[in-house]
Design a protein around this motif. Structure first.
Motif, PDB file in Angstrom:
ATOM      1  N   GLU A  96      -3.734   8.443   0.257  1.00 14.48           N
ATOM      2  CA  GLU A  96      -3.504   7.391   1.256  1.00 14.48           C
ATOM      3  C   GLU A  96      -2.031   7.315   1.598  1.00 14.48           C
ATOM      4  OE1 GLU A  96      -4.952   3.555   0.181  1.00 14.48           O
ATOM      5  OE2 GLU A  96      -7.049   4.176   0.078  1.00 14.48           O
ATOM      6  N   ASP A  97      -1.756   6.926   2.851  1.00 14.72           N
ATOM      7  CA  ASP A  97      -0.395   6.681   3.285  1.00 14.72           C
ATOM      8  C   ASP A  97       0.008   5.277   2.838  1.00 14.72           C
ATOM      9  OD1 ASP A  97       2.007   7.214   4.423  1.00 14.72           O
ATOM     10  OD2 ASP A  97       1.264   7.396   6.476  1.00 14.72           O
ATOM     11  N   THR A  98       1.293   4.987   2.866  1.00 16.21           N
ATOM     12  CA  THR A  98       1.780   3.657   2.499  1.00 16.21           C
ATOM     13  C   THR A  98       2.581   3.061   3.650  1.00 16.21           C
ATOM     14  OG1 THR A  98       3.747   4.643   1.475  1.00 16.21           O
ATOM     15  CG2 THR A  98       1.878   4.167   0.029  1.00 16.21           C
TER      16      THR A  98
ATOM     17  N   HIS B  81      -1.818   2.975  -4.222  1.00 17.34           N
ATOM     18  CA  HIS B  81      -0.767   3.837  -3.677  1.00 17.34           C
ATOM     19  C   HIS B  81       0.539   3.081  -3.443  1.00 17.34           C
ATOM     20  CE1 HIS B  81      -4.264   6.410  -2.948  1.00 17.34           C
ATOM     21  NE2 HIS B  81      -3.425   7.417  -2.811  1.00 17.34           N
TER      22      HIS B  81
ATOM     23  N   ILE C  47      -3.787  13.059   4.163  1.00 16.31           N
ATOM     24  CA  ILE C  47      -3.899  11.616   4.022  1.00 16.31           C
ATOM     25  C   ILE C  47      -5.135  11.123   4.768  1.00 16.31           C
ATOM     26  CG2 ILE C  47      -2.781   9.403   4.519  1.00 16.31           C
ATOM     27  CD1 ILE C  47      -1.414  11.070   2.339  1.00 16.31           C
TER      28      ILE C  47
END
Length: 404
Positions: free
Chosen positions: A121-123, A209, A383
């Motif tokens: 996952e992106d943040t 994440h 992602i």
């Protein structure tokens, strides 16, 4: 080779654990939160949300300092106690007919940076910055990163054997979940567990994440201070076969200025459409989607299922590419106020109700990704789209605390 370490945990006094620990702060409605804070002076929510009545009137810096003060107050009054030595924990959660068991340990910032601990996952930078400040100013973390690993026979057999021993805690929470915690403090046993994880090539972040990214940022900011705890972050390590992976379903406020008939006709270009009428229909297979619109359920089956990559073949990506962006005009999945997300652990009658009440015009139900989907993306440094997975178990706040 994955590195895990024991740590000197802080935890509730044995006689108070059931009334100290809480669900995640965000899971409480305002009424539930007020009730807990008004009537339970031992709730960890008092630490997470000190002076809650005046929460909107104080700065973030003042609030975080108040969290630290309340936390130390709980320690001074021995509501919270510190372990005498660094240890691991084994933790079992029994919830809604499912059982989850894993190891609570410190995981390595170096492994995170070297991609031994992999992400899918992106943040969001503002959330990472905020939680980094939270860690820095409060000096503790009580929400471990949920990390999964390929099932390993030796670890599984050890867990089964360990669970036959007398636990440190055994209690039920108000949401009817059952919690059991064992201490692992024998030095030889700790070394054996570490050896087992050293033989594992990769760990995968299932949930957390932002927490892991924040711990990494704090380490970068404060490296050189001699604080060994900054080299690790607390994790709950669970075999991938024990995870429960749900989808996030989507509900949309309007049809982007087209009629129901025009919308369904446009959908037919890419999907075979079945009208399920009042049947509470939810997809069980990849490339199929449920839709609730104008009092009726529909099954949408994608016509063309050949994709160039596993990323393009994700159902959440397909729905975005085929429907949400081109037809409904939703570009920013994180910030567009026209879309909201309902975890797949909730019944689809919740979606039906929200559409029937007129708050939203259409709802979409997806099939959840598999652990292999997640791992394949993580292995290839890809992602997932925002809100692709809702993963259980969820950890209880205030049960085990990692100090910085």
């Amino acid at each position: 080779m994955a590195k895990i370490v024991p740590f000197k945990a802080v935890r509730p006094a044995r006689d108070k654990v059931s009334i100290v620990t809480s669900r995640s702060y965000d899971e409480y409605s305002p009424a539930e939160l007020a009730s807990q804070l008004d009537y339970n002076p031992f709730s960890f929510l008092h630490v997470l949300n000190p002076a809650y009545v005046n929460l909107q009137k104080i700065s973030t810096d003042t609030r975080l300092k108040a969290v630290n003060l309340k936390y130390n107050e709980f320690k001074e009054s021995e509501v919270l106690k510190t372990e005498k030595q660094p240890i691991f924990f084994l933790y079992e959660i029994q919830s809604k007919g499912n059982s989850y068991t894993g190891i609570i340990a410190g995981t390595s910032i170096e492994d995170y940076r070297n991609n031994v601990i992999k992400k899918h996952e992106d943040t969001l930078s503002y959330r990472v910055d905020y939680f980094k400040e939270y860690l820095s100013k409060t000096g503790f973390n009580t929400e471990p990163v949920l990390i999964t690993y390929p099932e390993k026979k030796e670890i599984t057999e050890w867990i089964v054997k360990k669970k036959k021993e007398h636990p440190l805690y055994l209690f039920s929470s108000l949401n009817k979940d059952r919690h059991i915690l064992w201490r692992i403090k024998d030095s030889e046993e700790i070394a054996w567990v570490q050896e087992q994880f050293e033989a594992i090539d990769s760990l995968y972040i299932a949930d957390g994440h932002h927490r892991s990214a924040s711990a990494n940022m704090l380490h970068e900011q404060e490296s050189g201070t001699g604080n060994e705890n900054l080299n690790y972050f607390m994790s709950f390590l669970i075999a991938e076969t024990d995870l429960k992976i749900y989808e996030y379903n989507r509900i949309i406020r309007d049809l982007n200025k087209v009629t129901k008939e025009q919308f369904i006709n446009a959908l037919s270009n890419d999907f075979t459409i079945e009208n399920k009428h009042q049947e509470l229909w939810k997809p069980k297979n990849k490339f199929s989607f449920g839709m609730y619109l104008d009092g009726e359920f529909y099954a949408l089956h994608l016509k063309e299922t050949n994709f160039s990559s596993s990323y393009e073949a994700l159902d959440a990506k397909i729905l975005y590419d085929k429907v949400l962006r081109p037809m409904l005009g939703i570009i920013d999945l994180r910030n567009d106020e026209r879309i909201e997300y309902i975890p797949g652990s909730k019944p689809i009658t919740d979606i039906k109700k929200m559409v029937d009440e007129g708050k939203f015009e259409v709802g979409f139900m997806l099939c959840p990704p598999t652990i292999n989907d997640i791992k394949e993306l993580a292995d290839n440094n890809l992602i997932m789209p925002p809100k692709s997975t809702y993963i259980e178990p969820k950890f209880r706040s205030g049960l085990v605390i990692y100090e910085l």
